[in-house]
Design a protein around this motif. Structure first.
Motif, PDB file in Angstrom:
ATOM      1  N   ILE A 127      -3.972  -0.340 -11.023  1.00 15.30           N
ATOM      2  CA  ILE A 127      -4.851  -1.490 -11.196  1.00 15.30           C
ATOM      3  C   ILE A 127      -6.264  -1.002 -11.505  1.00 15.30           C
ATOM      4  N   GLN A 128      -7.042  -1.913 -12.127  1.00 15.06           N
ATOM      5  CA  GLN A 128      -8.394  -1.545 -12.563  1.00 15.06           C
ATOM      6  C   GLN A 128      -9.282  -2.779 -12.484  1.00 15.06           C
ATOM      7  N   ASP A 129     -10.523  -2.596 -11.968  1.00 14.90           N
ATOM      8  CA  ASP A 129     -11.457  -3.708 -11.896  1.00 14.90           C
ATOM      9  C   ASP A 129     -12.395  -3.687 -13.091  1.00 14.90           C
ATOM     10  N   LYS A 178      -1.200  -9.471 -14.382  1.00  8.13           N
ATOM     11  CA  LYS A 178      -2.162 -10.103 -13.482  1.00  8.13           C
ATOM     12  C   LYS A 178      -1.438 -10.576 -12.230  1.00  8.13           C
ATOM     13  N   ASN A 236       0.860  -1.180   0.000  1.00 11.80           N
ATOM     14  CA  ASN A 236       0.000   0.000   0.000  1.00 11.80           C
ATOM     15  C   ASN A 236       0.896   1.230   0.000  1.00 11.80           C
ATOM     16  N   PHE A 291      -6.057 -11.476  -7.996  1.00 12.70           N
ATOM     17  CA  PHE A 291      -6.030 -10.482  -6.930  1.00 12.70           C
ATOM     18  C   PHE A 291      -6.195  -9.073  -7.496  1.00 12.70           C
ATOM     19  N   ALA A 292      -5.473  -8.764  -8.553  1.00 11.83           N
ATOM     20  CA  ALA A 292      -5.573  -7.445  -9.184  1.00 11.83           C
ATOM     21  C   ALA A 292      -5.094  -7.546 -10.620  1.00 11.83           C
ATOM     22  N   LYS A 293      -5.584  -6.623 -11.451  1.00 14.62           N
ATOM     23  CA  LYS A 293      -5.218  -6.595 -12.875  1.00 14.62           C
ATOM     24  C   LYS A 293      -4.820  -5.187 -13.255  1.00 14.62           C
ATOM     25  N   CYS A 294      -3.725  -5.101 -14.023  1.00 15.78           N
ATOM     26  CA  CYS A 294      -3.203  -3.800 -14.459  1.00 15.78           C
ATOM     27  C   CYS A 294      -3.133  -3.778 -15.978  1.00 15.78           C
TER      28      CYS A 294
END
Length: 242
Positions: free
Chosen positions: A93-95, A56, A18, A66-69
């Motif tokens: 990152i973006q959902d 990813k 973070n 967990f997260a995608k960029c």
């Protein structure tokens, strides 16, 4: 047709942090993060699907995302290196709903971050080259076929039946008439006499005797009657000039 997803790079361990909001335009610093306590640890995969590219972050065991960029360009705002280390980056990152956030990632080894840099550069170089090729005007295909009535000439080297190809050697018949053979040159360097001829001084070259006159040298001019060859004064008048 749907494009297949290609895996460009896999790193089995990546750390997620973070990060505080950026306070100025001087860039992110990894020293401002709590590097001793990452908020998540998992696997990173760099994938491409058509012209799309993304990082990813997935669970090591289950593969859960967990997260995608998504990455449109590199370098760009989707992934930025920090200013104080080569092992850490900031990802946007973006959902699926389009919401965005910024997180920090890092690797335990510098070679892993180097591999990520190279893989991203190679991918976008390939996209740029493919775009240039697709934008080039189509050139007419080269027609190599014969036109109507068109002919060509071909020079061919033809070998004779006896196998000769302009050889300087002369083939002569052997003495007994039994075929052809090659004669070596004589020791004096002169060519041999042709077959059937007799050498000078042999009986075949002797002057014929005229039986009607009884003179054996009747075919030759005498020394006295010769207008071109002078006769020595002491020579006998009966001497015959050859």
């Amino acid at each position: 047709m749907d494009s297949y997803e290609s895996v460009l790079l896999v790193k089995p361990e990546v750390f997620v942090f973070n990060i505080p909001p950026r306070s100025s335009n001087r860039g992110y610093r990894a020293a401002d993060w709590n590097l001793a306590e990452p908020s998540w640890t998992g696997r990173m995969r760099l994938i491409s699907k058509g012209n799309e590219c993304a990082i990813k972050l997935e669970d090591k065991n289950s593969g859960e995302l967990f997260a995608k960029c998504p990455i449109e360009t590199y370098p760009g705002v989707a992934i930025e290196p920090v200013t104080d280390s080569s092992r850490y980056f900031v990802l946007r990152i973006q959902d699926d709903n389009g919401r965005m956030a910024f997180i920090g990632i890092g690797f335990g080894d510098r070679s892993d971050s180097f591999d990520l840099n190279v893989a991203l550069q190679d991918h976008f170089k390939w996209l740029k080259k493919e775009k240039q090729i697709s934008e080039e005007p189509n050139k007419p295909a080269l027609d190599l076929g014969f036109k109507e009535g068109e002919t060509i000439k071909i020079n061919m080297k033809i070998t004779k039946k006896d196998g000769s190809e302009g050889s300087s050697r002369t083939k002569l018949k052997s003495g007994n008439g039994g075929g052809l053979g090659l004669l070596p040159p004589p020791p004096s360097g002169k060519l041999p006499a042709p077959p059937g001829s007799s050498p000078a001084g042999s009986p075949a070259h002797a002057p014929k005797v005229d039986n009607t006159t009884g003179e054996s040298w009747g075919e030759f001019a005498s020394a006295q009657g010769s207008a071109t060859t002078p006769v020595p004064p002491s020579a006998n008048s009966n001497w015959v000039q050859f």
